[in-house]
Design a protein around this motif. Structure first.
Motif, PDB file in Angstrom:
ATOM      1  N   VAL A 103     137.369 139.020  66.180  1.00  0.00           N
ATOM      2  CA  VAL A 103     137.223 138.019  67.240  1.00  0.00           C
ATOM      3  C   VAL A 103     138.571 137.400  67.592  1.00  0.00           C
ATOM      4  O   VAL A 103     138.838 137.072  68.763  1.00  0.00           O
TER       5      VAL A 103
ATOM      6  N   ILE B 176     141.372 141.085  68.661  1.00  0.00           N
ATOM      7  CA  ILE B 176     141.081 142.000  69.771  1.00  0.00           C
ATOM      8  C   ILE B 176     141.341 141.349  71.134  1.00  0.00           C
ATOM      9  O   ILE B 176     141.937 141.981  72.018  1.00  0.00           O
ATOM     10  N   PRO B 177     140.936 140.084  71.366  1.00  0.00           N
ATOM     11  CA  PRO B 177     141.284 139.466  72.663  1.00  0.00           C
ATOM     12  C   PRO B 177     142.785 139.390  72.912  1.00  0.00           C
ATOM     13  O   PRO B 177     143.232 139.536  74.060  1.00  0.00           O
TER      14      PRO B 177
ATOM     15  N   ILE C 254     143.830 142.908  74.015  1.00  0.00           N
ATOM     16  CA  ILE C 254     143.381 143.200  75.383  1.00  0.00           C
ATOM     17  C   ILE C 254     144.210 142.417  76.404  1.00  0.00           C
ATOM     18  O   ILE C 254     144.577 142.937  77.460  1.00  0.00           O
ATOM     19  N   ARG C 255     144.512 141.177  76.061  1.00  0.00           N
ATOM     20  CA  ARG C 255     145.341 140.369  76.971  1.00  0.00           C
ATOM     21  C   ARG C 255     146.734 140.968  77.130  1.00  0.00           C
ATOM     22  O   ARG C 255     147.367 140.838  78.184  1.00  0.00           O
TER      23      ARG C 255
ATOM     24  N   SER D  37     147.370 144.176  77.071  1.00  0.00           N
ATOM     25  CA  SER D  37     147.215 145.600  77.387  1.00  0.00           C
ATOM     26  C   SER D  37     148.256 146.085  78.393  1.00  0.00           C
ATOM     27  O   SER D  37     148.711 147.229  78.331  1.00  0.00           O
TER      28      SER D  37
ATOM     29  N   CYS E 241     148.957 142.522  65.079  1.00  0.00           N
ATOM     30  CA  CYS E 241     147.525 142.512  65.401  1.00  0.00           C
ATOM     31  C   CYS E 241     146.855 143.781  64.894  1.00  0.00           C
ATOM     32  O   CYS E 241     145.756 143.742  64.326  1.00  0.00           O
TER      33      CYS E 241
ATOM     34  N   ARG F  62     144.110 148.694  79.801  1.00  0.00           N
ATOM     35  CA  ARG F  62     143.029 147.724  80.032  1.00  0.00           C
ATOM     36  C   ARG F  62     141.679 148.427  80.070  1.00  0.00           C
ATOM     37  O   ARG F  62     140.669 147.854  79.668  1.00  0.00           O
TER      38      ARG F  62
END
Length: 330
Positions: free
Chosen positions: A200, A203-204, A207-208, A210, A240, A275
């Motif tokens: 949690v 991963i965000p 992705i942010r 990417s 990460c 993305r």
């Protein structure tokens, strides 16, 4: 994306209803909804199968996305999280834990259940950070140096693990052998609680970032010309990735090839933009681990094949295929 979710749900259903204790669809739904539940069904679903399914999905998502990050940062399509030495570091920590504390930690409390995963997590993080520090040269991270250092560290830590394993009693030796091959047979809700926060949180962030992975496919001068601090971004993305892999390996053992195969499959499905790659990559990884665990339970019943071995049976030919394809392109 929708078709991938549908396949995962189908595999989820098959894993939940099939096994040594088969259940009808009606029994599963009434148990899940709490309608006149039978104790046997409650135990099988909520204590055995459901935690195992959830762990398979979480581990698949984490390893796959970490693999996509590693391949993006190193610009090497053959990179895999295991190459970083995280698996070997976690494995060595688990072996050291069992060697010195074998049989001394008992009970069913949180401390007893989480002791081994916490050692694995600490070992994976320590190994990865050491490799990262060695790979840092002249104020920048060298991707090829990172991979070579990871391979060397994995070999050394594997030798330490083997030496200590040979001095163990039979029971602990069997546990280490199963764990290092990659297995989720002992999954429980506390393990899930230990993995979820890492996914949690990290991963965000990935992705942010990417778009950074897209830019890193260019040469260094091009990346700097658009105002991106490439070394800082590489460090953040790698940390990460290290956190994801360490958390996953600490509860599932050394499951390999997910971080290698899932990004390649995702690229073939949605193209080269990270993305789009990252979410699809997570779905592919979840499906690979979940389906492999189901195959390992059902095909060889009543015996059970660890999920890591099933994935390796698929992954080794795929790795050879990638090597052959890259050779032809070269």
């Amino acid at each position: 994306m929708a078709s991938g979710v549908g396949i995962i749900l189908l595999t989820f259903y098959m894993s939940l209803t099939n096994g040594a204790f088969d259940m009808a669809v009606k029994d599963v739904f009434t148990t899940l909804l709490g309608i006149n539940p039978q104790q046997d069904f409650v135990f099988v679903i909520f204590e055995l199968r459901l935690p195992r399914i959830v762990i398979a999905i979480l581990v698949g998502v984490g390893l796959a996305i970490a693999g996509a990050v590693l391949q993006g940062v190193t610009r090497n399509g053959l990179a895999d999280p295991g190459i970083l030495g995280i698996n070997a570091g976690a494995g060595a920590a688990i072996v050291i834990f069992l060697f010195f504390y074998q049989g001394q930690i008992k009970g069913t409390g949180l401390a007893a259940i989480m002791a081994m995963p916490l050692f694995g997590l600490a070992g994976g993080l320590a190994a990865a950070l050491l490799i990262y520090a060695i790979s840092w040269k002249d104020g920048r991270l060298e991707p090829q140096r990172l991979l070579l250092t990871g391979i060397a560290a994995a070999a050394g830590l594997g030798a330490v693990s083997l030496y200590l394993t040979l001095k163990m009693n039979a029971k602990d030796f069997e546990m280490v052998a199963v764990w290092t091959s990659g297995s989720i047979y002992n999954a429980n809700w506390k393990y899930i609680g230990a993995v979820v926060p890492w996914l949690v949180l990290l991963i965000p962030v990935i992705i942010r970032k990417s778009y950074i992975l897209d830019l890193l496919q260019l040469d260094e001068n091009s990346v700097r010309s658009v105002g991106v601090a490439s070394e800082k971004e590489k460090a953040l993305l790698l940390l990460c990735s290290i956190g994801l892999v360490s958390a996953c390996v600490s509860v599932s053992g050394g499951i390999g090839f997910i971080g290698l195969m899932a990004p390649h499959i995702a690229r073939r499905l949605v193209g080269g933009a990270h993305r789009q790659i990252l979410p699809v990559c997570g779905l592919v990884g979840a499906l690979l681990v979940l389906a492999s665990d189901f195959i390992g339970r059902m095909v060889f019943a009543p015996a059970e094949l660890p999920v890591g071995i099933v994935i390796a049976i698929i992954g080794v030919p795929y790795f050879i295929f990638l090597l052959y394809r890259n050779k032809k392109r070269a």
